[in-house]
Scaffold this active site. Structure first.
Site, PDB file in Angstrom:
ATOM      1  N   GLN A 559       0.867  -1.171   0.000  1.00  0.00           N
ATOM      2  CA  GLN A 559       0.000   0.000   0.000  1.00  0.00           C
ATOM      3  C   GLN A 559       0.905   1.222   0.000  1.00  0.00           C
ATOM      4  OE1 GLN A 559      -3.779   0.309   2.101  1.00  0.00           O
ATOM      5  NE2 GLN A 559      -3.012   2.113   3.177  1.00  0.00           N
ATOM      6  N   ALA A 614      -3.211   2.163  -3.875  1.00  0.00           N
ATOM      7  CA  ALA A 614      -2.904   3.600  -3.856  1.00  0.00           C
ATOM      8  C   ALA A 614      -3.680   4.273  -2.740  1.00  0.00           C
ATOM      9  CB  ALA A 614      -3.248   4.227  -5.201  1.00  0.00           C
ATOM     10  N   GLU A 615      -2.964   4.984  -1.889  1.00  0.00           N
ATOM     11  CA  GLU A 615      -3.597   5.753  -0.824  1.00  0.00           C
ATOM     12  C   GLU A 615      -3.531   7.227  -1.219  1.00  0.00           C
ATOM     13  OE1 GLU A 615      -2.874   4.788   3.587  1.00  0.00           O
ATOM     14  OE2 GLU A 615      -2.024   6.796   3.370  1.00  0.00           O
ATOM     15  N   ASP A 616      -4.571   7.686  -1.892  1.00  0.00           N
ATOM     16  CA  ASP A 616      -4.593   9.042  -2.442  1.00  0.00           C
ATOM     17  C   ASP A 616      -5.932   9.703  -2.134  1.00  0.00           C
ATOM     18  OD1 ASP A 616      -4.279  11.371  -3.971  1.00  0.00           O
ATOM     19  OD2 ASP A 616      -5.067  10.367  -5.758  1.00  0.00           O
TER      20      ASP A 616
END
Length: 903
Positions: A559, A614-616
């Site tokens: 992640q 994706a941590e967006d």
């Protein structure tokens, strides 16, 4: 005796790796030069215990294509049509980004053979064992003037093991190379031959064969050369001596005037051929040299095709070479390791600003707070008897992800820092029992500041020493695989710690080694450093780091933490309105986006089944689209809005004012990317923000939102189960839960820091709550059955849900997903005895999960005869049939179609 060595080194072979010894697979013993820089590259063969990723048959294999064909399959803005985006400026930005990506790959090709080789820097840099009884150290520090390795192995001397003339020193790219020879023990003599190598990992107790080197070389030559073939190799000056004697000796001219004009090569060749036409057959190679008439004495060399094939068919006498090798015990008897296992060390630089000592950037084991608060790296080279050996294969990647997010340090019941071994023994069995199929680890990578939860990373290639050794972490991953659990890492490449003594900041004395200079090199709010993603050597470092965790520790996915911090020069701290201009304006870091594309391309080529998340928070368009279609290539993206919505609802809004439309719109996400969405009700964010857990709000402060007549514990338990069930099932193929929240952990997370007198009282998990047959045990049983619903019925891997009933007045939500009907009654008081919900298929529906069951801490309003319901031929919610079902307040039911009725 030298003949066999020279011949074998330059022997034509179609398979260069056939010259590599099997026992060298863990160490870098082949030295080559590539693009002007020394490379001590790995053999490319796997460790005996390392599982090789088998390509998924469903994944289209990579093929060798011409550039033209490959370019025709790439559309830099292909996903815009799929997502119905018609913004011209953004399309232009995507094409410009692709052009920059192509230019970068051309630049990469001048120094690296491929993207995969570029991501293999860990094979070269740092400290590595060489088969020729030595250690090789390489470090990138372009701003340094001198480099040395210092440690307790050399008395911390900055002059004893330095990069100097004769030891390759520093290349044009700023890479320093140092050789640390193993030390001969007293009374021993050095090895005479270069090919006398040692087994460091395999056959460590085999020892020497007992045959002398001279005898082995004689047997090699006798077997390898046929009679007469090695004549001129053994007597290499025979032909020049005869030629010299013929021209200048007693039978030749004595002066230059007497020297007649030398005939051309063809005439001399014909004369020699005529003179030797009656010579007997010979085993010597028949070379014919013919002048082709060109200038600069260029000749054609014509040899016998039969002899040429015969020579090429020769194999190097590996069996004899292996016979010269020593076992590990023989090496230890003759040599002392140049850097013994467990030695402390640092790298020493002489810079324009003065001398510096740093932790090597590629160090794999680091103590950020060592003796006297002085950080140092530790050389990790355990003996093969004690080195960890892998036992379990990687599990198959499931269709849906049920992720259990963990922090090793706070995983124990006691107020202390827990270890990898404790986590392996105590937490992994619980995760398996709870029904999850992935563990996601945060804070594993080395960081000096424990209160940062592990997000201010200092050493990207090292597991945190406060939890245990590298082998302890391998055991954790291996045991997780044995339980059928994938292992993901929360990787932080979006920024780095600003610590200069143990991190990368001012690494070589310059401010622009790994990071941007000026304001752009510093995070505006977090006090961290920002990577220079456009620099080839920084990309080399970051891409190699990703591959390192996959190859060395068999990590199954990543992640990527806080992508908005790296994708925008404002670090994501800006008001986003949803205008496409915000994703392609001057604040977007194109280099960072290109790095993410390269990272996904490399990882998915390395392991086809690897998972990237994706941590967006900005929901960048195309984040989960293929890179060949202009996307960033991630497999999933995180839906942050769900957790924020729930936290706001339970903490700030009275129950009867909850808006059902808002709940559904936030949880469902966009139609285009629902199958790529990872959802969670709450994760570890509370530990960063200093907020409370949901259970602490619902159980600890319920009187603020509950009337005096109702049971506060019942209210909190009911809402807790409903929130988790609707978040889990309404959308997406991936779900995440933070450690302890499955049973409603009451206490918030608070890491030791000066504000709490460095207390560990809230940096642990109260597993004892599960021992009592109370509300927490009921919540755990419900969460466990919720996981089984997916495990047995493939709930998350089904298509998107059909949300057909949302009523803000009755506070009821209902949706269909496959053969399952989900009904939620969020009303705090209204009990609906016969509530009409539309369904498409006529038949019998059976309750398979009910949040109001007594074993889950509910009141058990539904009776046994109410668990099966038959449809009524009445059109409701736009569907052909309906169910009239009882709906207790603050409860949810999951119905499954068990029998279809044909009308």
């Amino acid at each position: 005796m030298a003949s066999i060595t020279l011949s074998a080194l330059f022997l034509p072979s179609s398979n260069y790796r056939s010259l590599v010894f099997p026992a060298q697979t863990r160490y870098r013993g082949r030295e080559t030069f590539c693009a002007g820089r020394l490379r001590c590259s790995a053999t490319g063969e796997p460790h005996p215990h390392q599982q090789i990723p088998v390509p998924n048959k469903s994944v289209r294999p990579l093929k060798n294509k011409s550039s033209a064909n490959f370019e025709s399959e790439v559309d830099p803005a292909g996903f815009l049509t799929k997502l119905d985006i018609s913004h011209k400026a953004f399309a232009h930005f995507l094409r410009e980004r692709y052009k920059s990506l192509k230019d970068l790959k051309v630049q990469m090709s001048t120094r690296f053979a491929s993207l995969m080789e570029m991501a293999s820097g860990y094979e070269l840099l740092g400290v590595h064992r060489n088969v020729h009884h030595r250690l090789d150290f390489m470090e990138w520090a372009p701003g340094a003037r001198y480099c040395a390795l210092v440690g307790d192995f050399n008395g911390w001397s900055p002059t004893e093991n330095g990069a100097r003339e004769g030891h390759f020193g520093r290349d044009d790219y700023g890479y320093w190379f140092i050789i640390i020879e193993d030390k001969l023990r007293e009374g021993e003599t050095p090895d005479e031959f270069y090919f006398q190598q040692y087994n460091y990992m395999d056959d460590y107790d085999k020892g020497d064969s007992g045959v002398t080197i001279e005898e082995i070389v004689r047997k090699m030559n006798d077997e390898y050369w046929e009679p007469g073939e090695d004549r001129f190799l053994k007597s290499r000056f025979e032909i020049p001596a005869k030629l010299y004697e013929q021209i200048f000796g007693p039978n030749g001219p004595q002066t230059e005037e007497e020297l007649e004009e030398i005939p051309d090569a063809e005439t001399r060749y014909k004369e020699w051929k005529e003179k030797h036409k009656d010579d007997p057959p010979s085993n010597l190679p028949p070379f014919d040299v013919i002048d082709d008439g060109k200038e600069h004495d260029i000749y054609d060399v014509i040899n016998d095709p039969v002899w040429r094939e015969k020579f090429r068919a020769k194999k190097p006498p590996l069996a004899y070479w292996l016979e010269t090798r020593k076992g590990r015990k023989a090496w230890l008897k003759k040599y002392k390791p140049g850097i013994p296992h467990g030695s402390r060390y640092r790298v020493y630089f002489n810079t324009p600003g003065g001398p510096l000592e740093r932790i090597p950037a590629w160090a794999t084991y680091v103590f950020p707070d060592g003796d006297g608060n002085q950080s140092y790296a530790v050389h990790w080279e355990p003996s093969p008897e004690s080195a960890y050996k892998w036992k379990n294969m990687r599990p198959r990647v499931p269709k849906s992800l049920r992720i259990y997010e963990c922090h090793v340090g706070i995983s124990g019941s006691e107020p202390k820092v827990s270890s990898f071994n404790e986590f392996t023994l105590e937490v992994l069995p619980h995760v398996k029992e709870a029904g999850y199929n992935v563990i996601q680890l945060i804070g594993v990578i080395e960081h000096k500041d424990y209160s940062s939860i592990g997000y201010k990373v200092t050493n990207l290639f090292a597991v945190s020493s406060r939890f245990g050794t590298p082998d302890d972490f391998k055991r954790l991953v291996d045991e997780a695989h044995g339980h059928g659990l994938l292992v993901f890492l929360d990787i932080v490449h979006s920024y780095s710690a600003a610590d200069e003594m143990v991190g990368l900041s001012l690494f070589d004395g310059s401010n622009d080694c790994y990071f941007h200079t000026g304001k752009r090199g510093h995070h505006k709010y977090w006090g961290t450093r920002m990577f220079k993603y456009g620099d080839l050597d920084v990309l080399h470092y970051l891409l190699s780091n990703l591959k390192w965790w996959v190859v060395e520790y068999q990590i199954d996915g990543f992640q990527f933490h806080s992508l908005s911090s790296m994708m925008y020069t404002h670090n994501g701290f800006a008001s986003f309105t949803g205008d496409m201009e915000e994703y392609c304006n001057q604040y977007v870091d194109k280099d960072a986006l290109i790095y993410l594309i390269l990272a996904n391309e490399m990882l998915h080529e390395l392991h086809p089944d690897i998972i990237t998340i994706a941590e967006d928070v900005t929901l960048y368009p195309g984040i989960c689209e293929p890179t060949s279609q202009g996307g960033l290539g991630f497999d999933y993206y995180v839906n942050f809005s769900a957790s924020e919505m729930w936290l706001w609802s339970i903490g700030s809004v009275p129950d009867h004012e909850w808006n059902m439309d808002k709940i559904v719109s936030v949880l469902a996400g966009s139609k285009q990317n629902r199958d790529k969405m990872l959802v969670y009700a709450e994760n570890h964010n509370q530990s960063i923000s200093g907020g409370c857990s949901f259970a602490e709000i619902l159980f600890g402060d319920v009187k603020e939102h509950a009337s005096d007549s109702e049971n506060p514990l019942l209210r909190g338990s009911s809402l807790y189960k409903m929130i988790r069930l609707i978040t889990f099932t309404i959308s997406g193929h991936a779900y995440l839960n933070f450690m302890g929240n499955e049973f409603g952990h009451l206490k918030r997370i608070e890491f030791p820091m000066p504000s709490n007198n460095n207390s560990y009282s809230l940096a642990n998990r109260n597993w004892d709550l599960l021992k009592d047959k109370g509300v927490h045990n009921g919540l755990f049983l419900f969460d466990k059955d919720m996981m089984k619903l997916d495990e047995n019925e493939r709930m998350l891997s089904r298509g998107p849900s059909n949300i057909h009933h949302i009523n803000n007045t009755t506070m009821v939500i209902s949706y269909l997903r496959g053969p399952f009907l989900f009904v939620f009654n969020f009303h705090p008081k209204s009990y609906y005895a016969r509530y009409s919900i539309g369904v498409e298929e006529a038949g019998e529906y059976q309750v398979v999960l009910n949040t109001d069951e007594i074993k889950y801490g509910g009141e058990g309003h539904l009776k046994n005869d109410q668990y099966t319901q038959k449809t009524i031929g009445k059109r409701v919610d736009g569907l052909r049939n309906c169910l009239e079902i009882p709906l207790p307040c603050r409860s949810a039911q999951v119905y499954k179609l068990t029998r279809i009725l044909r009308v």
